[in-house]
Write a protein that holds these residues in place. Sequence first.
Motif, PDB file in Angstrom:
ATOM      1  N   ARG A 199       0.816  -1.207   0.000  1.00 13.31           N
ATOM      2  CA  ARG A 199       0.000   0.000   0.000  1.00 13.31           C
ATOM      3  C   ARG A 199       0.857   1.268   0.000  1.00 13.31           C
ATOM      4  O   ARG A 199       0.588   2.215  -0.731  1.00 13.31           O
ATOM      5  N   PHE A 200       1.874   1.286   0.847  1.00 12.50           N
ATOM      6  CA  PHE A 200       2.586   2.548   1.063  1.00 12.50           C
ATOM      7  C   PHE A 200       3.925   2.643   0.336  1.00 12.50           C
ATOM      8  O   PHE A 200       4.430   3.732   0.116  1.00 12.50           O
ATOM      9  N   ALA A 201       4.505   1.511  -0.018  1.00  8.98           N
ATOM     10  CA  ALA A 201       5.820   1.590  -0.652  1.00  8.98           C
ATOM     11  C   ALA A 201       5.756   1.297  -2.143  1.00  8.98           C
ATOM     12  O   ALA A 201       6.509   1.870  -2.917  1.00  8.98           O
ATOM     13  N   TYR A 202       4.869   0.386  -2.558  1.00  8.85           N
ATOM     14  CA  TYR A 202       4.883  -0.020  -3.967  1.00  8.85           C
ATOM     15  C   TYR A 202       3.766   0.624  -4.790  1.00  8.85           C
ATOM     16  O   TYR A 202       3.969   1.002  -5.925  1.00  8.85           O
ATOM     17  N   ARG A 203       2.554   0.749  -4.188  1.00  9.60           N
ATOM     18  CA  ARG A 203       1.450   1.268  -4.995  1.00  9.60           C
ATOM     19  C   ARG A 203       1.720   2.685  -5.502  1.00  9.60           C
ATOM     20  O   ARG A 203       1.437   2.978  -6.660  1.00  9.60           O
ATOM     21  N   PRO A 204       2.282   3.570  -4.662  1.00  9.55           N
ATOM     22  CA  PRO A 204       2.550   4.923  -5.181  1.00  9.55           C
ATOM     23  C   PRO A 204       3.503   4.907  -6.374  1.00  9.55           C
ATOM     24  O   PRO A 204       3.539   5.855  -7.143  1.00  9.55           O
ATOM     25  N   LEU A 205       4.250   3.851  -6.537  1.00 10.98           N
ATOM     26  CA  LEU A 205       5.232   3.791  -7.614  1.00 10.98           C
ATOM     27  C   LEU A 205       4.750   2.962  -8.795  1.00 10.98           C
ATOM     28  O   LEU A 205       5.514   2.690  -9.704  1.00 10.98           O
ATOM     29  N   ARG A 206       3.502   2.513  -8.742  1.00 14.64           N
ATOM     30  CA  ARG A 206       3.032   1.699  -9.856  1.00 14.64           C
ATOM     31  C   ARG A 206       2.983   2.564 -11.109  1.00 14.64           C
ATOM     32  O   ARG A 206       2.517   3.682 -11.089  1.00 14.64           O
ATOM     33  N   GLY A 207       3.494   2.054 -12.191  1.00 18.99           N
ATOM     34  CA  GLY A 207       3.550   2.862 -13.409  1.00 18.99           C
ATOM     35  C   GLY A 207       4.869   3.595 -13.549  1.00 18.99           C
ATOM     36  O   GLY A 207       5.214   4.060 -14.609  1.00 18.99           O
ATOM     37  N   ALA A 208       5.630   3.687 -12.452  1.00 15.53           N
ATOM     38  CA  ALA A 208       6.968   4.272 -12.535  1.00 15.53           C
ATOM     39  C   ALA A 208       7.894   3.254 -13.198  1.00 15.53           C
ATOM     40  O   ALA A 208       7.547   2.081 -13.301  1.00 15.53           O
ATOM     41  N   PRO A 209       9.071   3.705 -13.678  1.00 16.20           N
ATOM     42  CA  PRO A 209      10.005   2.733 -14.259  1.00 16.20           C
ATOM     43  C   PRO A 209      10.269   1.591 -13.278  1.00 16.20           C
ATOM     44  O   PRO A 209      10.262   1.805 -12.066  1.00 16.20           O
ATOM     45  N   ARG A 210      10.536   0.390 -13.770  1.00 13.70           N
ATOM     46  CA  ARG A 210      10.572  -0.778 -12.888  1.00 13.70           C
ATOM     47  C   ARG A 210      11.729  -0.751 -11.902  1.00 13.70           C
ATOM     48  O   ARG A 210      11.706  -1.450 -10.900  1.00 13.70           O
ATOM     49  N   LEU A 211      12.725   0.079 -12.195  1.00 17.79           N
ATOM     50  CA  LEU A 211      13.851   0.157 -11.279  1.00 17.79           C
ATOM     51  C   LEU A 211      13.449   0.820  -9.957  1.00 17.79           C
ATOM     52  O   LEU A 211      13.946   0.465  -8.889  1.00 17.79           O
ATOM     53  N   THR A 233      13.101   0.777  -3.946  1.00 14.20           N
ATOM     54  CA  THR A 233      12.266   0.924  -2.753  1.00 14.20           C
ATOM     55  C   THR A 233      12.269  -0.364  -1.949  1.00 14.20           C
ATOM     56  O   THR A 233      12.353  -0.356  -0.717  1.00 14.20           O
ATOM     57  N   ALA A 234      12.173  -1.494  -2.670  1.00  9.61           N
ATOM     58  CA  ALA A 234      12.120  -2.789  -1.989  1.00  9.61           C
ATOM     59  C   ALA A 234      13.394  -3.022  -1.182  1.00  9.61           C
ATOM     60  O   ALA A 234      13.336  -3.466  -0.023  1.00  9.61           O
ATOM     61  N   ILE A 235      14.542  -2.679  -1.766  1.00 10.20           N
ATOM     62  CA  ILE A 235      15.795  -2.884  -1.050  1.00 10.20           C
ATOM     63  C   ILE A 235      15.853  -1.973   0.174  1.00 10.20           C
ATOM     64  O   ILE A 235      16.216  -2.382   1.272  1.00 10.20           O
ATOM     65  N   GLY A 236      15.415  -0.718  -0.016  1.00  4.78           N
ATOM     66  CA  GLY A 236      15.386   0.212   1.110  1.00  4.78           C
ATOM     67  C   GLY A 236      14.471  -0.271   2.212  1.00  4.78           C
ATOM     68  O   GLY A 236      14.813  -0.247   3.395  1.00  4.78           O
ATOM     69  N   LEU A 237      13.309  -0.751   1.816  1.00  2.96           N
ATOM     70  CA  LEU A 237      12.330  -1.239   2.787  1.00  2.96           C
ATOM     71  C   LEU A 237      12.902  -2.421   3.562  1.00  2.96           C
ATOM     72  O   LEU A 237      12.713  -2.545   4.778  1.00  2.96           O
ATOM     73  N   SER A 238      13.623  -3.283   2.838  1.00  5.38           N
ATOM     74  CA  SER A 238      14.202  -4.450   3.480  1.00  5.38           C
ATOM     75  C   SER A 238      15.161  -4.036   4.591  1.00  5.38           C
ATOM     76  O   SER A 238      15.123  -4.556   5.707  1.00  5.38           O
ATOM     77  N   ILE A 239      16.001  -3.032   4.311  1.00  6.99           N
ATOM     78  CA  ILE A 239      16.950  -2.573   5.330  1.00  6.99           C
ATOM     79  C   ILE A 239      16.207  -1.897   6.481  1.00  6.99           C
ATOM     80  O   ILE A 239      16.496  -2.135   7.659  1.00  6.99           O
ATOM     81  N   ALA A 240      15.188  -1.094   6.144  1.00 10.51           N
ATOM     82  CA  ALA A 240      14.434  -0.389   7.181  1.00 10.51           C
ATOM     83  C   ALA A 240      13.761  -1.387   8.126  1.00 10.51           C
ATOM     84  O   ALA A 240      13.780  -1.215   9.340  1.00 10.51           O
ATOM     85  N   THR A 255       7.490   8.823   3.676  1.00  8.23           N
ATOM     86  CA  THR A 255       8.616   9.657   4.095  1.00  8.23           C
ATOM     87  C   THR A 255       8.839   9.544   5.597  1.00  8.23           C
ATOM     88  O   THR A 255       9.966   9.448   6.078  1.00  8.23           O
ATOM     89  N   THR A 256       7.727   9.541   6.343  1.00  7.13           N
ATOM     90  CA  THR A 256       7.844   9.408   7.792  1.00  7.13           C
ATOM     91  C   THR A 256       8.542   8.106   8.156  1.00  7.13           C
ATOM     92  O   THR A 256       9.442   8.077   8.996  1.00  7.13           O
ATOM     93  N   ALA A 257       8.119   7.045   7.471  1.00 10.40           N
ATOM     94  CA  ALA A 257       8.705   5.733   7.771  1.00 10.40           C
ATOM     95  C   ALA A 257      10.199   5.743   7.481  1.00 10.40           C
ATOM     96  O   ALA A 257      11.007   5.279   8.288  1.00 10.40           O
ATOM     97  N   VAL A 258      10.567   6.308   6.341  1.00  4.79           N
ATOM     98  CA  VAL A 258      11.979   6.333   5.969  1.00  4.79           C
ATOM     99  C   VAL A 258      12.776   7.173   6.963  1.00  4.79           C
ATOM    100  O   VAL A 258      13.854   6.794   7.417  1.00  4.79           O
ATOM    101  N   THR A 259      12.197   8.323   7.368  1.00  2.53           N
ATOM    102  CA  THR A 259      12.891   9.175   8.330  1.00  2.53           C
ATOM    103  C   THR A 259      13.084   8.441   9.648  1.00  2.53           C
ATOM    104  O   THR A 259      14.161   8.493  10.253  1.00  2.53           O
TER     105      THR A 259
END
Lengths: 309, 413
Positions: free
Chosen positions: A87-99, A104-111, B10-14
Motif C-alpha cells: 500500500r505505502f511503498a509499492y502502490r505509489p510507484l506503480r507505473g513508474a520505471p521498474r527500477l 524501494t524494496a531494497i530500502g524497505l528491506s533494510i528499514a 517519508t515518515t517511515a523512511v525518516t
Amino acid sequence: MNDLPQQLANGLLLGALYGLIAIGYTMVYGIVQLINFAHGEIFMIGGFGALTMWLWMPNGTSLLVALPLMILMAVICSVLVGVGAERFAYRPLRGAPRLAPLITAIGLSIALQQAIWAWYPDATKSRPFPEFSGPRLDFGAFTIERGELYLLIAAPLCMIALGFFVSKTRTGRAMQATSQDPDTAKLMGINTDRIIVMAFAIGAAFAAIAAIAHGLRYGEVNFKMGFIAGLKAFTAAVLGGIGNIYGAMIGGVVLGLAEAMATAYIADIPGMEQLGGGAWKDVWAFVLLILVLLLRPQGLLGERVADRA
Amino acid sequence: MRHRSLLILTTAVTAGALTLSACGSRDDDSEGGGGGDGTTVVIGLDAPLTGDLSALGIGIQNSAELAVKTANKNEEVKGVTFELEPLDDVAQAQQGQQNATKLVGNEDVMGVVGPLNSDVGQSMQKVFADADLVQVSPANTNPALTQGEEWQDGEKTRPFDTYFRVSTTDAIQGPYAAQYLYNEEKLQKVFVIDDKKTYGAGLAGTFADEFEKLGGKVVGTDHVNPDDKDFAAIATKVKNSGADFVYYGGEYPAGAPLAAQVKKAGAKIPTVGGDALFSAEYVALAKENAEGDMASSVGAPLTELDTAKEFIKNYEAAGYEDAYEAYGGYSYDSTWAIIQAVKTVVEENDGELPGDTDEARKAITEAMNDVSFEGVTGKVGFDEFGDTTNKQLSLYQVKDGEHVPLTSGEFEG
C-alpha cells in the motif's frame, strides 16, 4: 554413500522451507512484475511475531497448544507488513520505471531489519525459539526431528490449498487473469488493486508459516535471518520459473537438495577436496542456478502460472 | 490520497534513518569532566556492542568502564581523570578499522582497549602503529597478531610495537584442549570444523596438529559459513564418521546451532571449542543440547581466583544488566594496564602528561612494555612480543545449563 537417504531428507526439508518462502516472490512477480526484495524481512517478522506470542503465553505452556496461536500471530504480523508495504511503498510507484520499486524494496528491506534490531527487545542478538523435545522420529533409513514434522505437513498442505484457490475459486481465476493481462482484466470488471493486495497477503502468510518452521528447526530467530533466506528463496523462484507457483516449490526443493548433496559429497570426489563442504554449498547452489538459466532461461517449469493454467 | 501515502512513506523512511543514526551515538553515560584543572585522558574501546557477539562485547565494555571508574575514584593517577569512549565494531573488521581511525583522530585518546575478534584486531593494528597509539586486547587469541604470519615455522617477529594483549594465544589454547581430551578423556577420533575466519581456522589448525601428534585421529574436516544456521548435512556427516567428539574453531552464533544439530542428528558426542564458545549465549542458543559440551578459555576460572573476588563484587555492586562474560576480567586488566602506563609516564614527566599528543602516546606505548601488576586474572605483564606472560588456561564443561570449570593449568609444550 550409506547416508544418502538421510542427506536426501535433509535437503528435502531445507528445500521445502525455501519453497514456502519462494511462493511469495513468485506470486508478486507473476502479477505485478516486481521483485519484492523485502519479502525476506516479511518472513523474518513472521518469526518475531510467533516468538512474541510464545513469550506472552504463561510459563510451561505446551508447544502443541501454543503453536496454532503462534501461527496465527505470525501470519497476522507478516500479512500486515506485506500489505502495508504494497500500500505505502509499492502502490505509489506503480507505473513508474521498474527500477524505482526495486530500489524501494531494497530500502524497505533494510528499514524493516533495522526496525526489529532497534525496537524488538534484545533482538540485537539471536533470540531462542521454543522447540519440540523428545527423540527423533525414525523412518528406517533416515530420521527427522519432531519439529520438522510441522514443515513436512505444512508445505504440501499450503501448496494444495493454493493450487485449489488459484484454479477453482473466482478470486483465484481473477488472479490468473490479472497475471496474464492486467489491463484487459480491469476492463472485464476485475478489481486489480484488490488482486494485487491478495497476492502480497498470500505470499506473506506463507512466509510466516515458513518462519515458524525455521524457528522450530534451528531453535532461534534473529533480525538478519531474512536476508539469506530471502536470497535463497528468490533463487528458488527463478530456478523453478519465476511467476509459477508450482515452480517455486520445485525450485526450492532442487536448491535444498543441491546444497545438501554439495555439502555431503563434493569433497569426496578426487581433486575436489578444496571445493566441497559446508562453506561451499552456496557456491554450488548458484552454479546450479547459472546452469539452469543458461540451458533453460525460463526456469525449470517456465514462467507465469497463467500461461499454463 | 497519493500525497498522504507519500507523507507516510517519508515518515517511515525518516524513522528508519533516525534509528540508524541513533546507533552511532552511544555515549549515554559518559563520565563527565571530573576535577577542574586536571587533564582528561580518554581510553578508547572497541568491541561488538550490538549484533550476535554483543553479549561478549558488552561484558568487555562494562568491565572497562568499571576500571575507569575505579581509577577515578581512587585517584590512581594524580591530576588525571580517565574517560572511556566505547565504539561498536559489530564484529566486523572494516568497522573496526574505521573506529581505529576515529580514535587516532581524537587527540585525548591515549590508549585503546579491544577488540574482541582477531580479524578485527588485525585490521586495526597498522592504524594504531602509525599513530604510536597503544592497544591492549582482552580477547584476541590469534598468534599471528603478535608473532607474525610465520609463527608456525618458528620465525617469530613482532609486527607492531603498539599491540599488546592479556589473553593467551590459540597456539597454546588449541593444544591445551587436545592434550586434555586425548590424555584425560581418552577420546581418539575427532571431526574438526572451522569457520575459515582468522580466529576459527587458526584455533582448529593448532588443535588438530597437537591431537594428531599425540596419536589421535582426525576422521573428518569441514568448514562452515559463520552466518549459516543450517548444518543438517554436516551433522549427518559427523554422525556417520564415527567421531568421538567435534572440535569447532569459531564463535557461538554458528557453534551453538552446529553443536545442537550434531546431537539432534543422533551423534551423542560433545562439541569442544575455544573461548568464543565460552558464553552463556552458547547455552541459551543450543539449549539442552549444550549439555556436556566443552570450551577452553584463557586464564583460570575467575570464581576461583582471589584476585577476581573484588572485581566480581564491584561488578555486581555497579548494577550492570549484563554479565561480565568470558572477557570481563581481561577487559578490566587491559584497561588497568593502560592506566598504569599513563601513571608511569606522568610520574616520570613531573606529574603531567607531555603536552604533545604524539610524544605522550609514544611514551605510554613504551611504558607498556614494563607494566606489571596483580590483576583480576592473575599477574599482568608482557613479553617481547606483546603477549601476556600469564600462560594459564582452563577447560569448562556445560552442566545443567551452565559452564562449570573442568580443569585448569599452565600449558607445557
